[in-house]
Design a protein around this motif. Structure first.
Motif, PDB file in Angstrom:
ATOM      1  N   GLU A 139       0.843  -1.194   0.000  1.00  0.00           N
ATOM      2  CA  GLU A 139       0.000   0.000   0.000  1.00  0.00           C
ATOM      3  C   GLU A 139       0.881   1.248   0.000  1.00  0.00           C
ATOM      4  OE1 GLU A 139      -3.285  -0.029  -0.211  1.00  0.00           O
ATOM      5  OE2 GLU A 139      -3.347  -2.216  -0.100  1.00  0.00           O
ATOM      6  N   ASP A 144      -2.759 -17.921  -6.059  1.00  0.00           N
ATOM      7  CA  ASP A 144      -4.103 -18.090  -6.621  1.00  0.00           C
ATOM      8  C   ASP A 144      -4.219 -17.218  -7.868  1.00  0.00           C
ATOM      9  OD1 ASP A 144      -6.776 -18.284  -7.192  1.00  0.00           O
ATOM     10  OD2 ASP A 144      -7.458 -17.375  -5.308  1.00  0.00           O
ATOM     11  N   VAL A 198      -7.351  -4.651  -0.910  1.00  0.00           N
ATOM     12  CA  VAL A 198      -6.282  -4.763   0.078  1.00  0.00           C
ATOM     13  C   VAL A 198      -5.860  -6.214   0.202  1.00  0.00           C
ATOM     14  CG1 VAL A 198      -5.749  -4.555   2.527  1.00  0.00           C
ATOM     15  CG2 VAL A 198      -7.039  -2.760   1.352  1.00  0.00           C
ATOM     16  N   LEU A 199      -4.583  -6.433   0.305  1.00  0.00           N
ATOM     17  CA  LEU A 199      -4.064  -7.793   0.442  1.00  0.00           C
ATOM     18  C   LEU A 199      -4.587  -8.448   1.706  1.00  0.00           C
ATOM     19  CD1 LEU A 199      -1.724  -9.975  -0.202  1.00  0.00           C
ATOM     20  CD2 LEU A 199      -0.502  -8.715   1.533  1.00  0.00           C
ATOM     21  N   THR A 200      -4.525  -7.723   2.754  1.00  0.00           N
ATOM     22  CA  THR A 200      -4.902  -8.315   4.025  1.00  0.00           C
ATOM     23  C   THR A 200      -5.086  -7.190   5.029  1.00  0.00           C
ATOM     24  OG1 THR A 200      -4.142  -9.664   5.856  1.00  0.00           O
ATOM     25  CG2 THR A 200      -2.450  -8.563   4.596  1.00  0.00           C
ATOM     26  N   GLU A 201      -5.978  -7.378   5.952  1.00  0.00           N
ATOM     27  CA  GLU A 201      -5.971  -6.439   7.055  1.00  0.00           C
ATOM     28  C   GLU A 201      -4.685  -6.674   7.823  1.00  0.00           C
ATOM     29  OE1 GLU A 201      -9.672  -8.669   7.468  1.00  0.00           O
ATOM     30  OE2 GLU A 201      -8.391  -8.356   5.715  1.00  0.00           O
ATOM     31  N   ARG A 230      -5.166 -13.631   5.466  1.00  0.00           N
ATOM     32  CA  ARG A 230      -4.924 -13.715   4.031  1.00  0.00           C
ATOM     33  C   ARG A 230      -5.903 -14.680   3.348  1.00  0.00           C
ATOM     34  NH1 ARG A 230      -2.042 -11.712  -0.484  1.00  0.00           N
ATOM     35  NH2 ARG A 230      -1.720 -13.451  -1.886  1.00  0.00           N
ATOM     36  N   ASN A 231      -6.423 -14.273   2.197  1.00  0.00           N
ATOM     37  CA  ASN A 231      -7.296 -15.124   1.400  1.00  0.00           C
ATOM     38  C   ASN A 231      -6.562 -15.745   0.219  1.00  0.00           C
ATOM     39  OD1 ASN A 231      -9.865 -14.695   2.708  1.00  0.00           O
ATOM     40  ND2 ASN A 231      -9.704 -12.584   1.965  1.00  0.00           N
ATOM     41  N   ALA A 232      -6.958 -16.935  -0.147  1.00  0.00           N
ATOM     42  CA  ALA A 232      -6.492 -17.543  -1.398  1.00  0.00           C
ATOM     43  C   ALA A 232      -7.541 -18.529  -1.875  1.00  0.00           C
ATOM     44  CB  ALA A 232      -5.156 -18.243  -1.206  1.00  0.00           C
ATOM     45  N   PHE A 233      -7.739 -18.597  -3.138  1.00  0.00           N
ATOM     46  CA  PHE A 233      -8.728 -19.514  -3.712  1.00  0.00           C
ATOM     47  C   PHE A 233     -10.073 -19.370  -3.017  1.00  0.00           C
ATOM     48  CE2 PHE A 233      -4.501 -21.415  -4.196  1.00  0.00           C
ATOM     49  CZ  PHE A 233      -4.424 -21.529  -5.572  1.00  0.00           C
ATOM     50  N   GLY A 234     -10.392 -18.127  -2.683  1.00  0.00           N
ATOM     51  CA  GLY A 234     -11.733 -17.871  -2.176  1.00  0.00           C
ATOM     52  C   GLY A 234     -11.958 -18.103  -0.693  1.00  0.00           C
ATOM     53  N   ARG A 235     -10.939 -18.504   0.010  1.00  0.00           N
ATOM     54  CA  ARG A 235     -11.155 -18.580   1.463  1.00  0.00           C
ATOM     55  C   ARG A 235      -9.884 -18.161   2.232  1.00  0.00           C
ATOM     56  NH1 ARG A 235     -10.883 -25.092   2.717  1.00  0.00           N
ATOM     57  NH2 ARG A 235     -10.115 -25.723   0.665  1.00  0.00           N
ATOM     58  N   PRO A 271      -7.090 -27.330   5.297  1.00  0.00           N
ATOM     59  CA  PRO A 271      -6.631 -28.386   6.212  1.00  0.00           C
ATOM     60  C   PRO A 271      -5.109 -28.438   6.354  1.00  0.00           C
ATOM     61  CG  PRO A 271      -8.307 -29.239   4.743  1.00  0.00           C
ATOM     62  CD  PRO A 271      -8.021 -27.850   4.280  1.00  0.00           C
ATOM     63  N   MET A 272      -4.397 -28.307   5.235  1.00  0.00           N
ATOM     64  CA  MET A 272      -2.931 -28.379   5.315  1.00  0.00           C
ATOM     65  C   MET A 272      -2.370 -27.270   6.193  1.00  0.00           C
ATOM     66  SD  MET A 272      -1.524 -29.489   1.571  1.00  0.00           S
ATOM     67  CE  MET A 272      -2.352 -28.135   0.743  1.00  0.00           C
ATOM     68  N   ILE A 273      -2.990 -26.116   6.080  1.00  0.00           N
ATOM     69  CA  ILE A 273      -2.532 -24.975   6.882  1.00  0.00           C
ATOM     70  C   ILE A 273      -2.839 -25.219   8.365  1.00  0.00           C
ATOM     71  CG2 ILE A 273      -2.863 -22.507   7.276  1.00  0.00           C
ATOM     72  CD1 ILE A 273      -1.548 -23.087   4.600  1.00  0.00           C
TER      73      ILE A 273
END
Lengths: 502, 502, 502, 502
Positions: free
Chosen positions: A74, C184, D3-6, D317-322, D328-330
């Protein structure tokens, strides 16, 4: 291996400066002097000690750094400064260097003076003009806000600009210069778009000193329906936290590296009109006069530091079997430096007395014009001399003077800016012409000299009068060609007159 | 956003320099000129192009760096330079800037001249005097070796010092200055211990330029049984690879950051005596004369670059509705710069002609004295002017001139050294006194002026004669006090005389 | 002071690597091998010599630097690299590391192979994977252009991408990742706007390696009317000189600092569609497979360098009265490293043979699936091992191993990226699942093992078969949880099978 | 741009660390806990706030810097640290992290505990182990001085070493390693020359952490008439201000850049004998045990920080919609990290309880041996795990994790030292062998496990007993080859036993 020299170092910029003390005593009330003397003694020690030490670090590896993006990508445009820098800011503003010009000194129950403020600036500049620069911008901001700001604006922002430890400090800044225009401020294109009662700025400023550090910036911009040129510019206060300000980069300056000078982009920054619309250029020129005095004061600081460094080195260093200070050529140089330094110091502080009247609103119209004239010639002369002094300090040190472990290269690098910002010699020469053409300022100058001078100066004043009258009658182009050498001679005469009557 | 300026940049330092071409044509044989003209055209392009680009990098982030220890902790005292630096070294020496002063130019079948070498130095210095400095040290080394080295020493080392791509290059260096002594070389304490026929040096040198880069250094040291003062110093050649040399640190210089200037410790370095024992100071003073000419040439380079940068900026930049170059004040400044530049260039190259005679061995005793005098006054004047030119270039650029993205700050930083090394103004003034007291050099100076001058100059020469005669009769202390201003006026008169008769 | 150690240093990465030579001999025709052997001998020396030396400088002080604005304040987004860097680029590409995969080797009259290219990459990575990275991006660019580019595009750009000194080199780049998406890729939002037949890109890429250095970049973007997700992405070629590309900043990476990785903004960059619209993701996944092999090769390079550094240090260093290499624990460590290194090297080059078939177009559908599976498991295993090797090399050096004067910290910093880019372990595990679910790749894997294996391996293969079948029947979530440990075991078994039959 | 992530950031390292709080409650008296809880809450905030911020600066641009010579060329060997650094030193020592282990906490009227000190160290290490390192050296110095120093020495120096703001702080240091010896301390050659009652040190130390910052250093040296090997070494206290100490250079370390690690030369430094002559190695080995616990504590700090950074990133952080944390791996990775972190934390603090007894002098001979065993295995296991945790944190962040704007690369760089200093795995393995061979420490270990364990662990303990007995009977070479894997299993079993009974 024999030691090169004992360490001859200064520990207090104020204490041994008897000439400054004499000047301050002359121009201050006795209450004010006794307050100032005590506080400057303390500040002079701090400036020669920790502030100077931090200046070295800030100049070399610790200079302000732009963090344009945060880790998430940002745009944030933050300016990082080192922790010692923050300490210097705190220690400096808490002396009231800005605040007490506009508000009461608690111990005295009355306002301070520019004279006191400039004495501080002179000491601070001996450590680093790059630290003094933000102070002077804050002074200009305070001036503009105090004189032209609306009540609400003043209530919200002025106390912060004047903070002396009692509340959060908002440093100030003045953004004039643009990329295409430079000194030609009338060519500015930053736009102020109004939406309802609010203004939003768009465009770019090119030498925006103190960007990222300031709490508020005073910015010249053109309203959508304003005319071209300098008469279409309005003055705005921009709170930094209002956002929509990008810093493109910090300037990689030769010196005064302590102050972050930036290229700034406004992308819709919230702004508040200061004073009347389209009068911004006029207001800013007033602020510029203040900045030029500050510039002269910084020049004195560099001259003083250069002189004392040269003196101490000459005292401590041997060559060809004797102390450097024992050589006639060296003595001559030191003597000339001291003399010039004292004269300029006296002249600048004399000029400041007139400035106090002008800002008090007690000066006549003629005094205002004369004040501008003096500021123009003294700004030019002190700046040029500060470079010369720095050069002499280098030469006195021989090869050592060229090495950045000594303060001398920094003195030169810092001094160099003083002829450039707040108006080059050419710009100041145009100011002289304007003052002579419009206000007959040359006759005011002669009149003032006659009043101030002691007996022996008459002939030189007569000669100058003659020269000025001839000059006033020249074609514009001829005037331009002569203006700079004339200004130099005017400055020298002014200095001699003032110095004689001390 | 309107563009600030079209890019007005130089692409060849030689091609557009008609004045230089005129000067070279005057002082060179036609064969030599035609060779030089072709090669300088090529070198002028390289200097304005890749060499200048590398100079920027070398000055800012890529400066030489000391690797004092290797990864295993062993003292190695290596100096790292960037790869572009190495390329500049190669490209410069292969022009024969050093080599062809002492050996034949293959294409011509005869030796080159100092005139040609200095023309190259003048172009190179427009890119970076810090690159020229090692060249001048190598010139001094070649001079000393060629004139005073024994046969075996010359055979072993001279071809490498003169290498033009035909064999491994050994750059040179001259180590005089010590910590306790500075300019007072006679106070030196580095010792040369002899073991059998061999010498080993012990002690410290304080401004050892090109340390770590040079293949051989010419070093002043005192033999164990030699007397104190300058008459007890001998000159030694020290092959760098011989070891037992430590570099304590590289100086953090204000400018000319390209050349590594070091504090060096000899801890038993193998050394070879050059010339006769105890005559080292005398030899080194000769080399110093050469270095002072080099210094003047570098000054010319900075002046030329400053002038052209100012000119191009004034051509490209608008303010207040017109080109900068359209303002009378600007025109005046540019005109004054150009005039001074041409006069100094002419004067220096005239002086070089006399120097050619001196180094050829065809000069009279008087000519030698006169040569020294000219060198002293021109070294001083050109160095001071180079600072002034750099300052003017900065002012012409306004705020931009103070930013390191432009070449102007580097010009100023580099120029500053030229008044300091190879003798400050004070040291040069002492040299003037010596030449007047011992050789009546002032009368030689007047005689030369009369011979060279055109008609209109008589009065000024008469005036100078009178002044010099009066000066020669003063007390020493009085002389010291007047010497520097006198030198300035002598330099100006000399320049005017030479320029008139062009 | 006793010397710590004699210097045990490598001078040629190829010459002493008998195992590599054995592998290459096995997989190359004899003509190709004899060409390769000669050229790798030369390149191995260069990589261990000047390229390694430049890598040190580039990593520490000489890393690529963004020049976002020129001195006039114009946005230029240039990337500066040091001059040695340019030399490494030149020396590397002229070996044909990219070019000869797609065009004939003049001396042989036939195309080179990936095997040869990877052998070079393995040597280069021993000096610096950060130099190999741009090469691999150029390989990917060449692959995409050669396989999917239209005729005109290929004619214009491919020869430059394949340049081996015969014309100007255009390095390549592949820009996938965006700020909001990371791995992604389907979440990408960079837009391709068409105007007539032309495309213009708008938006931001977040890990754009080789930005500013590449001549052409292969970029995924979404046409205005394309659908969401990975199936709406098209592939574009963007010529860097086409402009309208901004570099926001270069990433301050832990390692591989030689390659400039940037945040890039397209502000209307001219772009050319490669292949069919909306097939970009599919093409890019193919390129990604190539990049993963490159990643495995770089991992081998780091492993090899780590091993040899550890070995040489253990040979040269004494402790407790004997050579380090004399301690059983040390011998054990070195032996284990060597064994693992050889197995992985063999396995990777075996995998490359299959890849040659795939890119030749001679592979069956099953072979393609198997190839992807092998790439996924070997990318993961080699990357993890390279970190372990670097760690072991550090420990072998004790405290010295932690000091940046030694190569070991750089090995670790560089290795660390290899597990991250081109897919983390998690991403690779998802790929395994996809290949098993969609193509029954696990049965292809077992079949291949049976074909390649020598007698003694049957039991282990049976065990793996059983485990894979059970795994294939699990719930998806359970699969995810087991996938990574399964992949590790698959990799080890594959390596053992290949190593046994050498 | 989305935004990438809060920003998911920690603001207090203590407050949310419920597991730590549980552990401290268990091992502290209720008075001590209530004091500690309050103070750690405050320190946890400071560590997560300003100390962490300064750590970033110190690591990147603000690291300690050697000023070897002053501007006059005199050798001074000063270490410069930034002003924030000094603030961190002040804030840290004033908590009593060193002082209150040896002197009363005013609020409590009794001494603090190592448990409390280590809790602080664990929080501090989450910001920067490079700041914790000097603290641990000061702890070791205090330990040595308090246990073995003569009365006069203690009186003069100990109060300063234990300063908590009441007087000038003398940080400590322990100088063991020499260039030729490394871990083989017995090979040391630094000499202690006695003149009358005084000692003067000569020679070189190679990894002298906190050099230039410490007030006193504890140094191993050999008296002139002492025997070779470790039994001829004596321990000396060297006051830094005593002079005759040179710092050759600061190590350019991969991480923990906050602590200046130097190569130091003693050139006759004044020194005071601590304890009995020739017993220095023995004393230093005791101090080393303390340092190894500190090392384990720092490892826990890095593990904790790595875990929380990974957790927060996965949450944000989101990836592939979640959310990443939804995969599970995370979840599996995070769960494993948390579990291992808690087990190691519990095990280390359990071990510390035994250490409190040992340093109190209330431990039996067997307990001392067991303590050493636990320290060796836990130092090794925690250090290795801290690297693994840092690696996992990087992978969790994907490409971002490799960028120095995030804390993850620093975590990895810092973690890496923890396996190296205070003994590599090999050195620790030799310690295990010594303890088993000499003290049958393996049987003490099993006995302790049986006492501490809950029911379910018996089988595993039986298995370990069997293995240890077999191991104890092996040839030395065989032991060496198995020692490291054995230690790992011992550590895991110990952790499980302790964790079960919480």
């Amino acid at each position: 291996m024999k030691v090169l020299t004992e360490e001859y170092e200064q520990h207090n910029f104020y204490e041994e400066d008897k000439f400054l003390q004499k000047i301050l005593k002359k121009y201050m009330t006795s209450d004010m002097f006794s307050y100032a003397d005590k506080n400057l003694r303390e500040f002079g020690q701090r400036a020669a000690g920790p502030i100077d030490e931090r200046a070295v670090h800030t100049d070399r590896e610790g200079q302000p750094r732009l963090e344009r993006y945060d880790k998430y990508g940002e745009e944030v445009s933050r300016v990082w400064v080192n922790e010692g820098y923050k300490q210097t800011v705190k220690e400096t503003y808490e002396t009231g260097i800005v605040g007490y010009v506009h508000k009461n000194i608690p111990e005295l129950g009355e306002k301070g003076t520019y004279t006191y403020s400039f004495a501080q600036g002179y000491l601070l500049s001996q450590a680093e003009p790059g630290f003094y620069c933000p102070v002077t911008l804050t002074m200009a901001t305070a001036y503009l806000l105090d004189h032209y700001g609306g009540e609400e604006l003043k209530e919200t922002y002025l106390p912060h600009v004047l903070a002396t430890g009692d509340m959060e400090l908002y440093e100030g800044a003045t953004f004039l210069t643009e990329r295409q225009g430079g000194s030609d401020v009338g060519a500015n294109v930053v736009e102020a778009v109004s939406i309802g009662e609010d203004y939003y700025l768009y465009g770019e400023k090119y030498f925006a000193s103190n960007a990222g550090m300031c709490g508020v910036a005073m910015v010249l911009a053109r309203m959508e329906d304003s005319k071209e040129g300098s008469r279409g510019l309005s003055l705005f206060l921009v709170p930094w936290e209002g956002g929509n300000i990008r810093i493109r980069r910090l300037k990689d300056k030769l010196g005064v590296r302590a102050v972050p000078s930036a290229e700034v982009e406004f992308t819709g920054a919230k702004a508040y009109l200061v004073g009347e619309a389209d009068r911004g250029f006029y207001y800013m020129m007033e602020a510029l006069n203040l900045s030029r005095i500050c510039n002269a004061v910084a020049s004195l600081g560099i001259m003083r530091r250069s002189y004392t460094e040269a003196l101490l080195y000459a005292d401590g260093r041997n060559a060809f079997g004797r102390r450097l200070a024992g050589f006639p050529m060296i003595q001559q140089t030191l003597q000339e430096l001291r003399m010039k330094l004292e004269k300029e110091t006296a002249a600048v502080f004399e000029m400041v007395q007139l400035y106090e009247k002008v800002t008090n609103g007690t000066a006549s119209f003629e005094e205002e014009a004369l004040n501008r004239l003096l500021i123009a010639i003294m700004k030019k002369e002190t700046a040029e001399k500060s470079i010369e002094f720095a050069h002499e300090a280098i030469e006195m040190h021989g090869g050592n003077g060229y090495i950045e472990d000594f303060v001398t290269p920094r003195l030169l690098r810092d001094a160099q800016v003083l002829t450039v910002w707040e108006g080059t010699a050419n710009i100041l020469a145009l100011e002289l012409l304007r003052l002579i053409n419009k206000y007959e300022a040359h006759t005011l100058f002669i009149k003032m000299l006659r009043e101030k001078s002691t007996d022996g100066m008459e002939k030189r004043i007569d000669g100058m009068e003659e020269r000025l009258l001839r000059f006033a009658g020249l074609e514009e182009t001829e005037k331009e060609l002569e203006a700079k050498s004339l200004m130099k001679d005017m400055a020298i005469l002014f200095e001699d007159v003032i110095y004689e009557q001390l």
